[in-house]
Design a protein around this motif. Structure first.
Motif, PDB file in Angstrom:
ATOM      1  N   ARG A 106       8.166  -7.499   5.914  1.00  0.00           N
ATOM      2  CA  ARG A 106       7.215  -6.378   5.899  1.00  0.00           C
ATOM      3  C   ARG A 106       6.027  -6.692   4.989  1.00  0.00           C
ATOM      4  O   ARG A 106       4.883  -6.399   5.326  1.00  0.00           O
ATOM      5  CB  ARG A 106       7.912  -5.099   5.431  1.00  0.00           C
ATOM      6  N   TYR A 107       6.316  -7.279   3.849  1.00  0.00           N
ATOM      7  CA  TYR A 107       5.249  -7.650   2.920  1.00  0.00           C
ATOM      8  C   TYR A 107       4.309  -8.681   3.551  1.00  0.00           C
ATOM      9  O   TYR A 107       3.090  -8.545   3.499  1.00  0.00           O
ATOM     10  CB  TYR A 107       5.848  -8.179   1.617  1.00  0.00           C
TER      11      TYR A 107
ATOM     12  N   THR B 179      21.060 -10.447   1.923  1.00  0.00           N
ATOM     13  CA  THR B 179      20.183 -11.424   2.569  1.00  0.00           C
ATOM     14  C   THR B 179      19.314 -10.745   3.625  1.00  0.00           C
ATOM     15  O   THR B 179      18.100 -10.994   3.693  1.00  0.00           O
ATOM     16  CB  THR B 179      21.012 -12.554   3.206  1.00  0.00           C
ATOM     17  N   ILE B 180      19.908  -9.901   4.426  1.00  0.00           N
ATOM     18  CA  ILE B 180      19.155  -9.191   5.472  1.00  0.00           C
ATOM     19  C   ILE B 180      18.107  -8.288   4.848  1.00  0.00           C
ATOM     20  O   ILE B 180      16.951  -8.263   5.284  1.00  0.00           O
ATOM     21  CB  ILE B 180      20.112  -8.402   6.390  1.00  0.00           C
ATOM     22  N   THR B 181      18.489  -7.548   3.810  1.00  0.00           N
ATOM     23  CA  THR B 181      17.530  -6.671   3.127  1.00  0.00           C
ATOM     24  C   THR B 181      16.384  -7.480   2.553  1.00  0.00           C
ATOM     25  O   THR B 181      15.204  -7.122   2.712  1.00  0.00           O
ATOM     26  CB  THR B 181      18.233  -5.875   2.006  1.00  0.00           C
TER      27      THR B 181
ATOM     28  N   ASP C  31      -1.952  -8.494   8.188  1.00  0.00           N
ATOM     29  CA  ASP C  31      -2.716  -7.458   8.878  1.00  0.00           C
ATOM     30  C   ASP C  31      -3.749  -6.799   7.980  1.00  0.00           C
ATOM     31  O   ASP C  31      -4.371  -5.809   8.371  1.00  0.00           O
ATOM     32  CB  ASP C  31      -1.765  -6.390   9.424  1.00  0.00           C
ATOM     33  N   SER C  32      -3.944  -7.332   6.786  1.00  0.00           N
ATOM     34  CA  SER C  32      -4.928  -6.815   5.826  1.00  0.00           C
ATOM     35  C   SER C  32      -4.731  -5.328   5.544  1.00  0.00           C
ATOM     36  O   SER C  32      -5.680  -4.545   5.529  1.00  0.00           O
ATOM     37  CB  SER C  32      -6.350  -7.078   6.327  1.00  0.00           C
ATOM     38  N   VAL C  33      -3.493  -4.937   5.309  1.00  0.00           N
ATOM     39  CA  VAL C  33      -3.168  -3.559   4.944  1.00  0.00           C
ATOM     40  C   VAL C  33      -3.752  -3.298   3.558  1.00  0.00           C
ATOM     41  O   VAL C  33      -3.931  -4.219   2.756  1.00  0.00           O
ATOM     42  CB  VAL C  33      -1.634  -3.362   4.972  1.00  0.00           C
TER      43      VAL C  33
ATOM     44  N   LEU D 104       4.755  -3.103  -1.277  1.00  0.00           N
ATOM     45  CA  LEU D 104       5.645  -3.946  -0.486  1.00  0.00           C
ATOM     46  C   LEU D 104       6.029  -5.213  -1.246  1.00  0.00           C
ATOM     47  O   LEU D 104       7.154  -5.682  -1.135  1.00  0.00           O
ATOM     48  CB  LEU D 104       4.996  -4.287   0.860  1.00  0.00           C
ATOM     49  N   LYS D 105       5.099  -5.756  -2.028  1.00  0.00           N
ATOM     50  CA  LYS D 105       5.400  -6.945  -2.836  1.00  0.00           C
ATOM     51  C   LYS D 105       6.442  -6.610  -3.896  1.00  0.00           C
ATOM     52  O   LYS D 105       7.381  -7.392  -4.122  1.00  0.00           O
ATOM     53  CB  LYS D 105       4.126  -7.473  -3.502  1.00  0.00           C
ATOM     54  N   ILE D 106       6.303  -5.458  -4.535  1.00  0.00           N
ATOM     55  CA  ILE D 106       7.284  -5.034  -5.541  1.00  0.00           C
ATOM     56  C   ILE D 106       8.661  -4.884  -4.902  1.00  0.00           C
ATOM     57  O   ILE D 106       9.674  -5.333  -5.453  1.00  0.00           O
ATOM     58  CB  ILE D 106       6.835  -3.717  -6.225  1.00  0.00           C
ATOM     59  N   ALA D 107       8.718  -4.279  -3.706  1.00  0.00           N
ATOM     60  CA  ALA D 107       9.996  -4.108  -3.000  1.00  0.00           C
ATOM     61  C   ALA D 107      10.586  -5.457  -2.613  1.00  0.00           C
ATOM     62  O   ALA D 107      11.800  -5.676  -2.745  1.00  0.00           O
ATOM     63  CB  ALA D 107       9.801  -3.238  -1.761  1.00  0.00           C
TER      64      ALA D 107
END
Length: 186
Positions: free
Chosen positions: A131-132, A122-124, A138-140, A148-151
């Motif tokens: 982060r995603y 749950t924490i992960t 922040d328009s990264v 990040l979406k895949i992760a």
């Protein structure tokens, strides 16, 4: 006289052979929680003054004992809750070893092992998703946001698969009932 002695021996033997149905939570605290601090064991459902247990930290340790199986949370009083991470535990028969502090954990009994692993997933999942979302806000760069979406999707999939596994392979247990109510996964 022999009958009385025989009856007494049988009573002692019967008492000794009864299964231990009580729970014991043996906790140790990190430096964030001071000696003398009151600590609570609060049922997740239907908490009231009659079923909330409390004790004090002494020499960096605390203990809870009882005989009602349920999911409960170990927590500090309201004003000290920033000092330690609240911890979900199952008050199941046996001894659960707890470390209580900034990163609380519970081990030692079957359902608490399952719940601890579920907590870690749950924490992960939550951190990865955060982060995603931060990257999107922040328009990264799109490539980084995509990674990040895949992760985040992978962490969510691991969480859901594990929750399904626990729910399906531990029917009727306290942890199964709790996870089903909490997540809706059946």
């Amino acid at each position: 006289m022999n009958r009385i002695l025989s009856a007494a021996v049988m009573i002692v033997f019967a008492a000794c052979s009864q299964p231990n149905t009580g729970y014991k939570i043996e906790g140790k605290v990190t430096a964030d929680v001071k000696d003398g601090q009151k600590i609570y064991l609060v049922p997740m459902e239907h908490a009231n003054a009659g079923n909330v247990d409390s004790t004090f930290v002494k020499e960096g340790k605390f203990t809870f004992e009882g005989d009602t199986e349920r999911v409960a949370v170990i927590r500090l009083p309201m004003l000290q809750r920033l000092d330690a991470q609240e911890l979900l535990v199952v008050t199941e028969p046996g001894t659960t070893q707890v470390t209580y502090g900034r990163n609380s954990s519970a081990h030692g009994t079957p359902q608490n092992e399952l719940l601890q692993h579920w907590k870690e997933l749950t924490i992960t999942r939550n951190r990865t998703f955060s982060r995603y979302m931060d990257a999107q806000r922040d328009s990264v760069a799109q490539a980084e946001t995509g990674k990040l979406k895949i992760a985040a999707d992978a962490a969510n999939q691991a969480f859901e698969q594990y929750t399904r596994k626990v729910v399906r392979s531990h029917p009727g247990t306290t942890v199964q009932q709790f996870l089903t109510r909490l997540t809706g996964i059946r």
